[in-house]
Motif scaffolding. Sequence first.
Motif, mmCIF file in Angstrom:
data_model
loop_
_atom_site.group_PDB
_atom_site.id
_atom_site.type_symbol
_atom_site.label_atom_id
_atom_site.label_comp_id
_atom_site.label_asym_id
_atom_site.label_seq_id
_atom_site.Cartn_x
_atom_site.Cartn_y
_atom_site.Cartn_z
ATOM 1 N N ARG A 19 0.964 -1.091 0.012
ATOM 2 C CA ARG A 19 -0.094 -0.055 0.170
ATOM 3 C C ARG A 19 0.997 1.251 0.096
ATOM 4 O O ARG A 19 0.723 2.259 -0.852
ATOM 5 C CB ARG A 19 -0.826 -0.170 1.456
ATOM 6 C CG ARG A 19 -1.692 1.238 1.333
ATOM 7 C CD ARG A 19 -2.585 1.427 2.524
ATOM 8 N NE ARG A 19 -3.404 2.509 2.459
ATOM 9 C CZ ARG A 19 -2.968 3.596 2.843
ATOM 10 N NH1 ARG A 19 -1.723 3.881 3.399
ATOM 11 N NH2 ARG A 19 -3.651 4.816 2.841
ATOM 12 N N GLY A 22 2.270 1.656 -3.199
ATOM 13 C CA GLY A 22 1.410 2.078 -4.167
ATOM 14 C C GLY A 22 1.195 3.793 -4.031
ATOM 15 O O GLY A 22 1.024 4.555 -5.211
ATOM 16 N N ASP A 35 -7.445 2.890 -2.340
ATOM 17 C CA ASP A 35 -7.424 1.795 -1.608
ATOM 18 C C ASP A 35 -8.754 1.500 -0.806
ATOM 19 O O ASP A 35 -9.862 1.190 -1.385
ATOM 20 C CB ASP A 35 -6.003 1.469 -0.641
ATOM 21 C CG ASP A 35 -5.851 2.708 0.223
ATOM 22 O OD1 ASP A 35 -6.750 3.752 0.150
ATOM 23 O OD2 ASP A 35 -5.271 2.620 1.167
ATOM 24 N N VAL A 111 -5.079 -0.257 -5.304
ATOM 25 C CA VAL A 111 -4.269 -1.257 -4.469
ATOM 26 C C VAL A 111 -5.380 -2.368 -4.201
ATOM 27 O O VAL A 111 -6.716 -2.263 -3.607
ATOM 28 C CB VAL A 111 -4.043 -0.844 -3.106
ATOM 29 C CG1 VAL A 111 -3.333 -1.823 -2.146
ATOM 30 C CG2 VAL A 111 -2.659 0.200 -3.468
#
Length: 218
Positions: A19, A22, A35, A111
């Motif tokens: 995460r 990203g 996300d 994500v």
Amino acid sequence: MLPDKYVITVGRSFGSGGRALGKLIANRLGIGFYDKKLLVMAAEKAGYDLEYFKNADERVPKIFGGIIPFSMGFYPMSWIGDSTAVSGDKVYKAQCDFIHELAATEPCVIVGRSADYVLRDVKNVINIFVHAPLDVCADRIVERLDCASHDEAKTLAERTNKLRANFYNFYTDKRWGEAASYDLTFDSSKLSLEEIADIVIDYIHRRLGSTLADYTWK
């Protein structure tokens, strides 16, 4: 120059830093990052309760209290019918619809949520997967205060990875974390996230048409 619309999908094992990677890539490219907030936006658009979206996030639908024990890539599961038992599939469909809208609207990083499979027929999609040894993931989980102890973090990582793998394998015809499912895979214990981001951004520009001369590192 990069195209007006492209998507970077990030699969990740829990605690691997996927995460964070990203978000770093999105910030450096100046593009959208999705996300957990993808859940909020998809829930609002579909008119579903956000709390249910959170509870069903990256989890396989439950049928009569048990998880369906096979992976066939069903989407949507029209053969089951429209009962409350398959609400998780409705959540998945709402997320898929919203992911497609994002891909058609803006460049972004997404994500999880099996976005690589959802966008398998869309142009300009680059799929990456981030993993790391369990002990390394546990250290990172403790550092970000998700768990108080190393053993607790390892247990949480193993449980979360199992949920993610079941979700991905159920909704796709691929295997979660298998190298052939992605364009790039990284062990985040080998390089810093900044160094991995350098490699990914280099790849993005080479793959989608820019040359390194067109790009100034930020």
